[in-house]
Design an enzyme around this catalytic site. Structure first.
Site, PDB file in Angstrom:
ATOM      1  N   SER A 142       0.847  -1.189   0.000  1.00 17.11           N
ATOM      2  CA  SER A 142       0.000   0.000   0.000  1.00 17.11           C
ATOM      3  C   SER A 142       0.890   1.249   0.000  1.00 17.11           C
ATOM      4  CB  SER A 142      -0.954  -0.026   1.200  1.00 17.11           C
ATOM      5  OG  SER A 142      -1.957   0.938   1.070  1.00 17.11           O
ATOM      6  N   HIS A 177      -3.683  -1.599  -4.653  1.00 16.60           N
ATOM      7  CA  HIS A 177      -5.152  -1.721  -4.585  1.00 16.60           C
ATOM      8  C   HIS A 177      -5.774  -1.597  -5.985  1.00 16.60           C
ATOM      9  CE1 HIS A 177      -4.526  -1.152  -0.283  1.00 16.60           C
ATOM     10  NE2 HIS A 177      -3.967   0.024  -0.514  1.00 16.60           N
TER      11      HIS A 177
END
Length: 295
Positions: A142, A177
């Protein structure tokens, strides 16, 4: 005599190549998890590696630190955390002391923009570059993935998804993501408009090991999480799905040591009396979907 000096010079050059430390960065699409932490520990080649966790992007969130501790406990690795939101470490170690004495550095998720700002204010960005040059493995998911690239797609700003700058240790763009359509669309648009360089996109549990700036190994935790190379070919946006190997638990049966068979039956039809048995662990139902083409 000149020839002798030339031979000695070549010998010294070869030694420098042999002793050169590979620069390794391992990144993935979601936040920290057990399997990828084990992968990082294995990359160090040490029985008892020192993995340093940087939760800067989450403001040194205590819950994230506790979760990191549970991962280290499960893997039997000593817990090492570097907080930056406090004035000093408990034993008065500097950031450089902590980071440069680690075998690998793992950066957690959160706000990339804030994290990079704090790192630069504290000089941590320069220490991380030293760590990479020293052969210490850099890693994260992330925000902990975006930070190593030139730019990445982030939700760091309050109003919308946007591109933010990383440390530029990898000369590409990044989109973690990637299964989120808003991120995906912006990543495609910015590369297509040449606003950011070509780069790599990651589903939550899929990652890439970069060695000396080049993508070396592609891994995933399941066949539902994928990796992509997104780039311009002429004026055409190309989205290449990368073939990845599945990361399994330590001591699991490796690929190539077992056979698979397609069985056109439900588990209830195979198991005795329709009950669940250990056989369930060896039977999977597979669906083959035709990949959508991109343009």
């Amino acid at each position: 005599m000149l020839r002798l000096f030339f031979i000695i010079g070549l010998f010294i050059m070869n030694l420098s190549v042999i002793n050169a430390q590979d620069k390794k960065i391992f990144v993935w699409g979601g936040d920290i998890n057990l399997k990828f932490t084990r992968y990082i520990a294995d990359l160090t080649g040490k029985e008892h590696p020192r993995l340093c966790y940087l939760p800067t992007a989450s403001g040194d969130n205590p819950d994230n630190i506790r979760f990191w501790g549970s991962i280290c406990n499960a893997l039997k690795i000593d817990t090492l955390v570097m907080n930056v939101w406090v004035s000093a470490s408990p034993d008065n170690q500097s950031f450089e002391d902590i980071l440069l004495n680690s075998d690998a550095i793992v950066v957690g998720g959160g706000n990339t923009l804030n994290m990079i700002g704090i790192w630069k204010a504290q000089g941590i960005d320069k220490i991380l570059k030293k760590a990479l040059n020293k052969g210490i493995i850099l890693s994260g998911g992330s925000a902990g993935s975006i930070c190593w690239f030139e730019k990445g797609i982030s939700d760091s700003r309050p109003t919308s998804i946007s591109a933010v700058e990383g440390l530029g240790l990898l000369p590409y763009s990044n989109c973690p993501h990637y299964s989120q359509k808003e991120r995906q669309d912006l990543f495609h648009k910015l590369i297509g408009n040449k606003k950011i360089h070509s780069g790599y996109a990651f589903d939550e549990r899929a990652g890439i090991l970069f060695v000396n700036g080049k993508a070396k190994e592609f891994v995933t935790q399941s066949d539902k999480h994928h990796l992509y190379h997104v780039f311009l070919k002429g004026k055409q946006l190309e989205i290449e799905k990368l073939e990845a190997k599945i990361v399994v638990s330590k001591n699991a049966i490796p690929e190539g040591e077992y056979q698979t068979t397609e069985v056109e039956k439900k588990l209830s039809e195979i198991a005795p009396d329709g009950k669940s048995t250990p056989l369930s662990a060896y039977v999977t139902s597979k669906k083959f979907l035709k990949a959508k083409s991109h343009s």
